[in-house]
Design an enzyme around this catalytic site. Structure first.
Site, PDB file in Angstrom:
ATOM      1  N   THR A  34      16.747  33.854  46.363  1.00  0.00           N
ATOM      2  CA  THR A  34      18.066  34.156  46.915  1.00  0.00           C
ATOM      3  C   THR A  34      18.430  33.319  48.143  1.00  0.00           C
ATOM      4  O   THR A  34      17.556  32.945  48.931  1.00  0.00           O
ATOM      5  CB  THR A  34      18.127  35.646  47.298  1.00  0.00           C
ATOM      6  OG1 THR A  34      19.278  35.882  48.132  1.00  0.00           O
ATOM      7  CG2 THR A  34      16.910  36.093  48.096  1.00  0.00           C
ATOM      8  N   LYS A  57      11.716  38.552  49.675  1.00  0.00           N
ATOM      9  CA  LYS A  57      12.051  37.529  48.682  1.00  0.00           C
ATOM     10  C   LYS A  57      11.346  36.204  48.978  1.00  0.00           C
ATOM     11  O   LYS A  57      10.998  35.446  48.073  1.00  0.00           O
ATOM     12  CB  LYS A  57      13.566  37.328  48.640  1.00  0.00           C
ATOM     13  CG  LYS A  57      14.294  38.412  47.859  1.00  0.00           C
ATOM     14  CD  LYS A  57      14.097  38.201  46.353  1.00  0.00           C
ATOM     15  CE  LYS A  57      14.853  39.204  45.528  1.00  0.00           C
ATOM     16  NZ  LYS A  57      14.712  38.979  44.080  1.00  0.00           N
TER      17      LYS A  57
END
Ligand code: NAP
Ligand code: F7E
Length: 330
Positions: free
Chosen positions: A125, A153
């Site tokens: 992301t 992430k």
């Protein structure tokens, strides 16, 4: 026939990707975590709920992932499952780390132990860029996450790189910038806005409360972005790619587009609520999708204005049909 396993198949991207792969003749397995209420509304919306074979599994339970891989015997695994809402990641940082971070390693291990020839896609992301180190972000921009979600992430992203380099697994990450659709969860700002606009238009709501409307995002359409995931996994070599439109817009401007489209005056309804500000903000994101354009032949096809119109129309239809808002927020 090619087989794919999608984790997070009940989410926005999972549903669009499942449809995309089914349309290309894939057998699609979708992993779902046990919930007390059904969360298949997106698959139903796309009319594919009977074509996706569901397998129970949770990112926090590695044995369930091993089982999902063994049962489905996939050629490709798309790891889309995550606690994906940034705001929640400050309230549930440990769960976020376990699902969105450690969960990736669980899946990589499940693949390594079961069949290391399986191709793997990780949903990375733009939140990893966080406090941006370059005005326009590409695959080489240094990472600086700003939320527990971004940190989790980052772990998943580097685990993917590491398994590619350590075990020669075909593992790639798509560094996707914000992408939205009528299937977006109601807690994300675009959908919160288009739902509110529809309700205000129909006389069911008066005000819309938002936090930092000066934040800027690079917003695209989820239907375009799932194609990029598939393209990455079809290449000869596994690599990471930024997927973005290349343009950036404030929350305020995005909101204005939605209100104007419905013939409403934003100033009559918008209330700024300091409670909705985040402990640390990602002020601006703007991606450079040149690598994806050159190597994958991919480009974002849906302009923001068209995307917002599509979302307002879908929400107007839902509100007019008297559909419960809650069923769309699961
Ligand atoms: P989403 O709508 O929030 O979907 C998340 C999915 O993960 C849901 O199917 C959810 O299941 C599942 N999930 C959550 N916890 C789980 C667990 N413990 N075990 C198994 N499954 C679990 O997210 P999205 O927008 O489709 O995004 C897909 C992926 O891309 C996510 O990894 C997200 O972080 C990443 N991403 C999204 C964007 C974006 O702008 N949309 C941008 C960059 C990256 P339930 O439905 O049962 O809750
Ligand atoms: O916030 C501001 C908020 O929650 C966008 C996820 O898909 O994209 C998404 O994360 C901006 C932020 O998305 C409200 O402060 C103002 O600056 O829609 P959002 P996000 O945090 O950018 C990335 C790429 C992901 O990977 C994530 O999974 O809007 N904002 N007022 C607000 N945001 C929300 N949600 N609600 C408000 O009231």
């Amino acid at each position: 026939m090619k087989k794919a396993l999608i984790t997070g198949v009940t989410g926005q991207d999972g549903a669009y990707l499942a449809k995309f792969l089914l349309d290309r003749g894939y057998k699609v397995y979708g992993m779902t975590a046990r919930r007390s209420t059904a969360s298949l509304w997106r698959l139903e919306f796309l009319g594919i709920h009977e074509q996706v074979e569901l397998i129970e599994g949770d990112m926090g339970d590695m044995s369930s992932l091993v089982r999902a891989v063994r049962v489905s015997k996939p050629d490709e695994v798309y790891n889309l499952a995550a606690q994906s809402f940034v705001g929640t990641s400050w309230k549930q940082p440990v769960t976020t780390a376990q699902v969105s971070g450690l969960g990736v390693l669980h899946m990589l291990e499940a693949i390594r132990l079961t069949d290391p020839t399986i191709r793997f896609y990780q949903a990375s992301t733009s939140e990893m860029f966080g406090l941006v180190q370059q005005p326009i972000q590409s695959e080489t921009t240094p990472l600086y996450p700003r939320s527990p979600y971004g940190v989790a992430k980052l772990f998943g992203h580097w685990s993917t790189v590491n398994y590619r380099e350590s075990f020669d697994i075909f593992a790639c990450s798509g560094i996707l910038f914000n992408h939205e659709s009528p299937l977006r969860g109601i807690e994300f700002v675009t959908r919160k806005v288009t739902d509110a606009v529809a309700r205000i238009k129909c006389g069911k709501q008066k005000e819309l409360r938002l936090g930092n409307i000066d934040a800027r995002r690079d917003w695209g359409y989820a239907g375009d972005y799932v194609k990029a995931m598939w393209l990455m996994i079809q290449q000869d070599k596994p690599e990471d790619y930024v997927i973005a439109t290349g343009t950036t817009t404030t929350v305020r401007e995005m909101c204005q587009i939605a209100f104007e489209y419905a013939g409403l005056n934003m100033e009559d309804h918008l209330v700024i609520d300091p409670e909705l500000y985040r402990p640390a903000e990602v002020d601006i994101l703007q991606g450079n999708p040149a690598k994806a354009r050159e190597r994958l032949g991919w480009r974002a096809e849906t302009p923001l204005r068209e995307l917002i119109r599509m979302m307002v129309d879908a929400d107007l239809q839902r509100v007019r049909a008297g559909e419960s808002r809650e069923i769309f927020s699961v």
